[in-house]
Write an enzyme that holds these catalytic residues in place. Structure first.
Site, PDB file in Angstrom:
ATOM      1  N   SER A  85       0.790  -1.235   0.000  1.00  0.00           N
ATOM      2  CA  SER A  85       0.000   0.000   0.000  1.00  0.00           C
ATOM      3  C   SER A  85       0.817   1.277   0.000  1.00  0.00           C
ATOM      4  CB  SER A  85      -0.957   0.011   1.202  1.00  0.00           C
ATOM      5  OG  SER A  85      -2.071  -0.812   0.940  1.00  0.00           O
ATOM      6  N   LYS A  88      -0.079   3.622  -2.682  1.00  0.00           N
ATOM      7  CA  LYS A  88      -1.152   4.606  -2.534  1.00  0.00           C
ATOM      8  C   LYS A  88      -0.608   6.032  -2.540  1.00  0.00           C
ATOM      9  CE  LYS A  88      -4.663   1.819  -0.084  1.00  0.00           C
ATOM     10  NZ  LYS A  88      -4.105   0.460  -0.005  1.00  0.00           N
ATOM     11  N   SER A 143      -5.592   2.938   5.208  1.00  0.00           N
ATOM     12  CA  SER A 143      -5.155   2.289   3.980  1.00  0.00           C
ATOM     13  C   SER A 143      -6.291   1.513   3.334  1.00  0.00           C
ATOM     14  CB  SER A 143      -3.976   1.343   4.271  1.00  0.00           C
ATOM     15  OG  SER A 143      -3.189   1.141   3.129  1.00  0.00           O
TER      16      SER A 143
END
Length: 430
Positions: A85, A88, A143
């Protein structure tokens, strides 16, 4: 109908890679020298190893001065690894400024139909109206892949968002990065590097909203009607969770975990007027290993590393006048599987295939190819079946932390599967 829709979207997501240049999707033997030749070499790169932490187990890491862009030390800076993640950050670099914070959006079932099973979730539910600010809090604090998918659909869909993220990576000269999904969940071919992740953080931190979100510790999140529940940032150095102390001066940036990628983390901290960025990828398994190794590298950077000479540089985006990189031959023992070879600062004789993807025509070509691939996949999905992405958790310690990853959406979800890295006794990939 829902199963068919999910399969179609997953096919679109998985085949987005087919719409991108082949260079990114297949391993390359050449190294990349973006940011300087030393960064293309394997092993520790530092002008002086005096006092460098000895127990760093990460497969790749990088420490840089955020303001000057100077890389103070690195290890396998351009090694391509699954980013989890931390990807992101690139999603935020690409989409964050498209919608006003105060904008409101009512979530539909279709916005969540393609969230991979086992994802970290903030607890978004169809029929509830969220502000754009709340959706980004879901991305940065928890997240939440559900928040990423809602914002991606607001942006025109997953295929369009992935293509724009790839084009943004090209502009940032993050040539180790290949985007398959906007959320960082495990997908074949989804790769980045410690160098690229640090580029994403440095670029994002120039934006006040990006910096504000990644440094937010807690927020109240809608649960329907007038009800809310509190969400907490999963960055343990920011909050002091799981037995760690809050790291002095730390302000973010983004953590990640999947059963395939292991732990990844890019952290930033400021002390005595100096701001450092550290990216750590894939340390040895351990409850807090990624945070402990990040803290150790920051300690060195603020201490003995304060006099270290640069071994490379974080390059500027092409759109901001950054010198474009041109292809170069392999140089020494380079990072494994690095793609997009180039030497920072050298004059390019012409645009590379990657750079062509940056413009509007390139993006349209990517989307067209993705649509063609999707139509072709629709004719064969009955025989092929959906790609399996079960058994991994984005930024997850354990789905059992929330009782069930799919049941996120209440106060009990604090400390849920969105927590980056397994906690004591947690099973990975649950």
């Amino acid at each position: 109908m829902r199963d068919s829709s999910r399969l179609t979207r997953r096919a679109a997501l998985g085949l987005t890679a087919a719409a991108l240049p082949v260079l990114s999707a297949s391993p390359a033997s050449a190294t990349t020298a973006i940011g300087g030749a030393r960064l293309a070499r394997g092993g520790i790169q530092a002008s002086s190893a005096t006092g460098l932490p000895r127990k760093i187990t990460a497969q790749a890491w990088l420490l840089a001065d955020c303001d000057s862009g100077e890389v103070l030390a690195s290890y396998n800076a351009h090694r391509r690894l699954p980013p989890a993640s931390t990807l992101k950050m690139l999603f935020a670099d690409t989409v964050l400024k498209k919608f006003e914070r105060s904008g409101r959006y009512r979530v539909k079932d279709s916005d969540l139909a393609d969230v991979p099973s086992g994802s970290s979730l903030v607890g978004i539910k169809p029929g509830i109206t969220y502000t754009v600010e709340q959706l980004w809090q879901g991305v940065f604090l928890r997240s939440g892949n559900d928040a990423v998918h809602v914002l991606s659909h607001m942006n025109g869909g997953l295929v369009k968002t992935v293509a724009e993220m790839q084009a943004k990576a090209v502009d940032l000269q993050a040539l180790d990065t290949h985007v398959v999904s906007p959320d960082g969940f495990d997908h074949k071919g989804q790769l980045s590097s410690a160098y690229d992740l640090t580029l994403f953080a440095r670029h994002g931190l120039k934006d006040d909203d990006f910096r504000g979100y990644c440094g937010t510790r807690t927020a109240d999140f809608p649960a329907g009607g007038k009800k809310t529940f509190q969400i907490q940032n999963t960055d343990r150095l920011l909050t002091g969770a799981w037995g760690l102390d809050v790291y002095k001066g730390l302000f973010g940036v983004k953590n990640g975990y999947t059963s395939h990628a292991g732990n990844t983390f890019t952290g930033g901290a400021t002390r005595n007027g100096r701001t450092l960025l550290v990216t750590v990828m894939h340390p040895a398994p351990g409850t807090n290993a990624v945070y402990e190794e990040t803290a150790a590298l920051l300690d060195w950077g603020f201490g003995k590393g304060s006099a270290a000479r640069s071994v490379g540089v974080l390059v500027d985006p092409l759109s901001e006048g950054g010198a474009s990189a041109s292809p170069s031959a392999p140089n020494g023992k380079g990072a494994a599987g690095a793609a997009g070879t180039g030497a920072a600062g050298s004059g390019a004789s012409g645009p590379s295939p990657w750079r062509l993807a940056e413009g509007g025509a390139g993006t349209l070509a990517l989307l067209g190819a993705g649509a063609w691939a999707l139509r072709r996949r629709r004719r064969t999905t009955a025989a092929a079946g959906p790609a399996s992405d079960a058994g991994s958790t984005s930024d997850a310690g354990s789905a059992s932390d929330a009782g069930s990853a799919e049941s996120a959406g209440s106060a009990a979800d604090a400390g849920s599967a969105a927590d980056a890295g397994p906690g004591p006794g947690d099973a990975q990939g649950s």
